[in-house]
Design a protein around this motif. Structure first.
Motif, PDB file in Angstrom:
ATOM      1  N   LEU A  76      44.545  56.164  26.496  1.00 48.64           N
ATOM      2  CA  LEU A  76      45.002  57.050  27.567  1.00 48.64           C
ATOM      3  C   LEU A  76      46.524  57.132  27.564  1.00 48.64           C
ATOM      4  O   LEU A  76      47.217  56.121  27.460  1.00 48.64           O
ATOM      5  CB  LEU A  76      44.515  56.532  28.923  1.00 48.64           C
ATOM      6  N   ASP A  77      47.053  58.353  27.681  1.00 50.60           N
ATOM      7  CA  ASP A  77      48.494  58.557  27.795  1.00 50.60           C
ATOM      8  C   ASP A  77      48.929  58.172  29.201  1.00 50.60           C
ATOM      9  O   ASP A  77      48.612  58.858  30.175  1.00 50.60           O
ATOM     10  CB  ASP A  77      48.838  60.021  27.511  1.00 50.60           C
ATOM     11  N   LEU A  78      49.673  57.084  29.326  1.00 48.14           N
ATOM     12  CA  LEU A  78      50.082  56.589  30.638  1.00 48.14           C
ATOM     13  C   LEU A  78      51.338  57.288  31.155  1.00 48.14           C
ATOM     14  O   LEU A  78      51.861  56.919  32.199  1.00 48.14           O
ATOM     15  CB  LEU A  78      50.289  55.074  30.581  1.00 48.14           C
ATOM     16  N   GLU A  79      51.786  58.297  30.421  1.00 48.95           N
ATOM     17  CA  GLU A  79      52.886  59.135  30.893  1.00 48.95           C
ATOM     18  C   GLU A  79      52.430  60.580  31.056  1.00 48.95           C
ATOM     19  O   GLU A  79      53.248  61.492  31.165  1.00 48.95           O
ATOM     20  CB  GLU A  79      54.057  59.062  29.899  1.00 48.95           C
ATOM     21  N   GLY A  80      51.117  60.777  31.070  1.00 47.25           N
ATOM     22  CA  GLY A  80      50.562  62.117  31.168  1.00 47.25           C
ATOM     23  C   GLY A  80      50.249  62.523  32.596  1.00 47.25           C
ATOM     24  O   GLY A  80      50.643  61.870  33.570  1.00 47.25           O
ATOM     25  N   LEU A  81      49.490  63.593  32.713  1.00 47.78           N
ATOM     26  CA  LEU A  81      49.195  64.156  34.033  1.00 47.78           C
ATOM     27  C   LEU A  81      48.350  63.215  34.879  1.00 47.78           C
ATOM     28  O   LEU A  81      48.459  63.217  36.112  1.00 47.78           O
ATOM     29  CB  LEU A  81      48.472  65.499  33.873  1.00 47.78           C
ATOM     30  N   TRP A  82      47.527  62.387  34.235  1.00 53.88           N
ATOM     31  CA  TRP A  82      46.636  61.520  35.002  1.00 53.88           C
ATOM     32  C   TRP A  82      47.374  60.409  35.717  1.00 53.88           C
ATOM     33  O   TRP A  82      46.827  59.790  36.636  1.00 53.88           O
ATOM     34  CB  TRP A  82      45.547  60.941  34.092  1.00 53.88           C
ATOM     35  N   THR A  83      48.616  60.140  35.326  1.00 53.31           N
ATOM     36  CA  THR A  83      49.405  59.132  36.037  1.00 53.31           C
ATOM     37  C   THR A  83      50.545  59.758  36.839  1.00 53.31           C
ATOM     38  O   THR A  83      51.343  59.041  37.442  1.00 53.31           O
ATOM     39  CB  THR A  83      49.989  58.099  35.052  1.00 53.31           C
ATOM     40  N   ARG A  84      50.581  61.070  36.865  1.00 49.36           N
ATOM     41  CA  ARG A  84      51.597  61.786  37.659  1.00 49.36           C
ATOM     42  C   ARG A  84      50.977  62.478  38.880  1.00 49.36           C
ATOM     43  O   ARG A  84      51.673  62.726  39.871  1.00 49.36           O
ATOM     44  CB  ARG A  84      52.302  62.840  36.796  1.00 49.36           C
ATOM     45  N   TYR A  85      49.688  62.819  38.786  1.00 53.47           N
ATOM     46  CA  TYR A  85      49.029  63.573  39.861  1.00 53.47           C
ATOM     47  C   TYR A  85      47.691  62.914  40.213  1.00 53.47           C
ATOM     48  O   TYR A  85      46.957  62.468  39.326  1.00 53.47           O
ATOM     49  CB  TYR A  85      48.771  65.019  39.426  1.00 53.47           C
ATOM     50  N   GLU A  86      47.391  62.888  41.485  1.00 52.07           N
ATOM     51  CA  GLU A  86      46.113  62.353  41.953  1.00 52.07           C
ATOM     52  C   GLU A  86      44.950  63.152  41.382  1.00 52.07           C
ATOM     53  O   GLU A  86      43.925  62.597  40.977  1.00 52.07           O
ATOM     54  CB  GLU A  86      46.069  62.379  43.488  1.00 52.07           C
ATOM     55  N   ASP A  87      45.081  64.497  41.373  1.00 56.88           N
ATOM     56  CA  ASP A  87      44.053  65.375  40.810  1.00 56.88           C
ATOM     57  C   ASP A  87      44.727  66.383  39.878  1.00 56.88           C
ATOM     58  O   ASP A  87      45.187  67.446  40.312  1.00 56.88           O
ATOM     59  CB  ASP A  87      43.298  66.111  41.920  1.00 56.88           C
ATOM     60  N   PRO A  88      44.792  66.089  38.588  1.00 62.16           N
ATOM     61  CA  PRO A  88      45.457  67.004  37.653  1.00 62.16           C
ATOM     62  C   PRO A  88      44.579  68.135  37.137  1.00 62.16           C
ATOM     63  O   PRO A  88      45.056  68.982  36.376  1.00 62.16           O
ATOM     64  CB  PRO A  88      45.847  66.070  36.502  1.00 62.16           C
ATOM     65  N   GLU A  89      43.311  68.170  37.526  1.00 59.79           N
ATOM     66  CA  GLU A  89      42.406  69.191  36.990  1.00 59.79           C
ATOM     67  C   GLU A  89      42.920  70.617  37.190  1.00 59.79           C
ATOM     68  O   GLU A  89      42.863  71.430  36.260  1.00 59.79           O
ATOM     69  CB  GLU A  89      41.007  69.027  37.591  1.00 59.79           C
ATOM     70  N   LEU A  91      45.930  71.664  37.299  1.00 60.16           N
ATOM     71  CA  LEU A  91      47.049  71.863  36.392  1.00 60.16           C
ATOM     72  C   LEU A  91      46.575  71.983  34.950  1.00 60.16           C
ATOM     73  O   LEU A  91      47.119  72.782  34.174  1.00 60.16           O
ATOM     74  CB  LEU A  91      48.042  70.711  36.533  1.00 60.16           C
ATOM     75  N   LEU A  92      45.578  71.202  34.567  1.00 60.00           N
ATOM     76  CA  LEU A  92      45.004  71.340  33.231  1.00 60.00           C
ATOM     77  C   LEU A  92      44.393  72.721  33.044  1.00 60.00           C
ATOM     78  O   LEU A  92      44.535  73.335  31.980  1.00 60.00           O
ATOM     79  CB  LEU A  92      43.945  70.259  33.011  1.00 60.00           C
ATOM     80  N   ALA A  93      43.728  73.210  34.091  1.00 59.62           N
ATOM     81  CA  ALA A  93      43.156  74.555  34.028  1.00 59.62           C
ATOM     82  C   ALA A  93      44.252  75.601  33.913  1.00 59.62           C
ATOM     83  O   ALA A  93      44.118  76.591  33.170  1.00 59.62           O
ATOM     84  CB  ALA A  93      42.302  74.811  35.275  1.00 59.62           C
ATOM     85  N   GLU A  94      45.359  75.407  34.636  1.00 54.93           N
ATOM     86  CA  GLU A  94      46.476  76.351  34.564  1.00 54.93           C
ATOM     87  C   GLU A  94      47.094  76.379  33.173  1.00 54.93           C
ATOM     88  O   GLU A  94      47.379  77.451  32.620  1.00 54.93           O
ATOM     89  CB  GLU A  94      47.543  75.988  35.597  1.00 54.93           C
ATOM     90  N   ILE A  95      47.306  75.202  32.579  1.00 55.17           N
ATOM     91  CA  ILE A  95      47.905  75.135  31.246  1.00 55.17           C
ATOM     92  C   ILE A  95      47.058  75.903  30.233  1.00 55.17           C
ATOM     93  O   ILE A  95      47.587  76.571  29.342  1.00 55.17           O
ATOM     94  CB  ILE A  95      48.078  73.664  30.816  1.00 55.17           C
ATOM     95  N   ALA A  96      45.747  75.845  30.391  1.00 56.99           N
ATOM     96  CA  ALA A  96      44.849  76.531  29.460  1.00 56.99           C
ATOM     97  C   ALA A  96      44.903  78.043  29.598  1.00 56.99           C
ATOM     98  O   ALA A  96      44.450  78.760  28.699  1.00 56.99           O
ATOM     99  CB  ALA A  96      43.414  76.043  29.663  1.00 56.99           C
ATOM    100  N   THR A  97      45.465  78.549  30.690  1.00 54.14           N
ATOM    101  CA  THR A  97      45.512  79.997  30.896  1.00 54.14           C
ATOM    102  C   THR A  97      46.922  80.566  30.787  1.00 54.14           C
ATOM    103  O   THR A  97      47.115  81.770  30.959  1.00 54.14           O
ATOM    104  CB  THR A  97      44.947  80.364  32.285  1.00 54.14           C
ATOM    105  N   ILE A 110      55.687  71.200  35.045  1.00 53.34           N
ATOM    106  CA  ILE A 110      54.538  70.401  35.477  1.00 53.34           C
ATOM    107  C   ILE A 110      54.756  68.919  35.196  1.00 53.34           C
ATOM    108  O   ILE A 110      54.456  68.050  36.023  1.00 53.34           O
ATOM    109  CB  ILE A 110      53.252  70.910  34.787  1.00 53.34           C
ATOM    110  N   TYR A 111      55.315  68.619  34.022  1.00 48.05           N
ATOM    111  CA  TYR A 111      55.495  67.220  33.619  1.00 48.05           C
ATOM    112  C   TYR A 111      56.774  66.596  34.163  1.00 48.05           C
ATOM    113  O   TYR A 111      57.099  65.461  33.830  1.00 48.05           O
ATOM    114  CB  TYR A 111      55.471  67.112  32.094  1.00 48.05           C
ATOM    115  N   ARG A 112      57.476  67.330  35.010  1.00 45.13           N
ATOM    116  CA  ARG A 112      58.685  66.785  35.612  1.00 45.13           C
ATOM    117  C   ARG A 112      58.373  65.807  36.743  1.00 45.13           C
ATOM    118  O   ARG A 112      59.231  65.024  37.164  1.00 45.13           O
ATOM    119  CB  ARG A 112      59.559  67.931  36.127  1.00 45.13           C
ATOM    120  N   ALA A 113      57.171  65.836  37.253  1.00 50.24           N
ATOM    121  CA  ALA A 113      56.773  64.928  38.338  1.00 50.24           C
ATOM    122  C   ALA A 113      56.876  63.483  37.875  1.00 50.24           C
ATOM    123  O   ALA A 113      56.675  63.163  36.701  1.00 50.24           O
ATOM    124  CB  ALA A 113      55.347  65.235  38.789  1.00 50.24           C
ATOM    125  N   ASP A 114      57.197  62.588  38.803  1.00 45.20           N
ATOM    126  CA  ASP A 114      57.360  61.172  38.476  1.00 45.20           C
ATOM    127  C   ASP A 114      56.020  60.514  38.158  1.00 45.20           C
ATOM    128  O   ASP A 114      54.967  60.912  38.684  1.00 45.20           O
ATOM    129  CB  ASP A 114      58.011  60.427  39.648  1.00 45.20           C
TER     130      ASP A 114
END
Length: 373
Positions: A76-89, A91-97, A110-114
């Protein structure tokens, strides 16, 4: 080793990609069912020699659990969306579109979040609670900040992964991560990379790493060759690092460091050739992003694609070819090498007469550049 004259003032060593080489059948064949593709690193055994890359388009907590249950090692990428957002789904859907013209800019936003250390703990424990071997990845820059959180969460294997990682990073601005001291003091095995040369690899092995990732800018979502002019053809890179493993085995009195191909392994044929060149296992990104369950929804990208200052990757469309079990074990419905990856490895080993992965690393290989029509 023979060098080629590039010009009167520059010479270079010829290096080979997977497309430049081919495996030669031997006098013996076997039944594919008799072949073993199991792999073990430290105390952890896996049914298949495949790691799921720490990329948001490939590995979520849910796909990590599914992949682990199929016999592989998810990271698991510990610097990815899953450790920046409680619910990244969403955002993942947005990136795909996203329109390709604005994808990089929007992903940078999107990835600027802490990174939330509590989410690091939550995600790793979710995987551990499912009974799956837990592996998490950090870049060298974030390792000193978050390593204790990761270890306290109960990680089994620690991955330090960057585009390139050296045992001797020189900095005049800050004290760099001392890999040798860090690995020595850590209670869990560490996989580190990428490395693409004999020298870089043997120095990483001397830090005490359990495994070395091989590759630099060769993945489907990388643009490192265009942006930095740096590229390491994978067949030569793996063979060089495998030579470092052999020499370090003698130097250390028997300590074996695993060589893991990371990048450029897009099809089953690439996987087979990676092992033939000396890899103990492969880390797959785009090949697994093609699974219908993958969080990228038919798209694939790595952390290089949203770098705040100099992106060296992009979001690419890889499509979907079938479920994760089909990608790994088939049955295949096409002949393009995107499904039944493990079945193809078994058949290649059986066709050349080898029983296990260590034996198959000795298979004969020839230089035979592939001519596309």
């Amino acid at each position: 080793m023979t060098e080629i004259e590039i010009g009167r003032g520059k010479r270079g060593r010829r290096a080979y990609s997977f497309d430049d080489i081919a495996i030669v059948p031997s006098r013996r064949t076997r039944d594919p069912e008799e072949v073993s593709v199991g792999w073990q690193i430290d105390a952890y055994h896996f049914d298949i020699p495949v790691l799921a890359a720490p990329m948001d388009s490939v590995t979520s907590p849910a796909t990590a659990i599914a992949f682990g249950r199929l016999g592989g090692l998810p990271v698991l990428d510990l610097e990815g969306l899953w450790t920046r957002y409680e619910d990244p789904e969403p955002l993942l859907a947005e990136i795909a579109t996203l329109d390709p013209t604005v994808a990089t800019t929007r992903m940078q936003e999107i990835y600027r979040a802490d990174i939330d250390p509590d989410l690091v703990t939550t995600r790793l424990r979710e995987i551990r609670d499912a009974g799956v071997t837990v592996a998490g990845a950090l870049t060298p820059q974030r390792t000193q900040q978050l390593w204790k959180t990761v270890v306290d969460a109960g990680v089994d294997l620690f991955v330090i992964r960057g585009t390139t990682v050296s045992a001797e990073h020189v900095s005049g601005r800050a004290e760099p991560l001392n890999l040798k001291r860090f690995i020595y003091e850590l209670d869990v095995p560490v996989i580190v990379g990428g490395a693409a040369t004999y020298s870089a690899a043997i120095h990483l092995m001397r830090t005490g790493a359990a495994g070395v990732l091989v590759g630099f800018g060769g993945g489907a979502a990388h643009t490192t060759r265009r942006t930095l002019g740096i590229h390491a053809p994978m067949a030569s890179a793996i063979a060089d690092v495998a030579a470092a493993r052999r020499d370090y085995l003698d130097e250390s009195g028997g300590r074996y460091v695993h060589v893991i191909a990371d990048g450029g392994v897009g099809t089953s044929g690439d996987l087979v050739k990676a092992v033939a060149c000396g890899a103990d296992a492969v880390m797959l990104g785009a090949a697994l992003a093609r699974a219908t369950e993958s969080p990228g929804r038919g798209f694939h990208w790595g952390p290089e694609a949203h770098h705040a200052e100099l992106p060296r990757g992009e979001r690419v469309e890889v499509g979907a070819v079938g479920g994760l079990d089909e990608v790994l074990f088939g049955p295949s419905r096409t002949a393009d090498g995107t499904t039944n990856l493990v079945g193809a490895l078994r058949r290649a080993m059986a066709t050349t007469g080898y029983l296990d992965l260590k034996e198959f690393q000795r298979v004969e290989v020839v230089v035979a550049p592939y001519q596309r029509s």
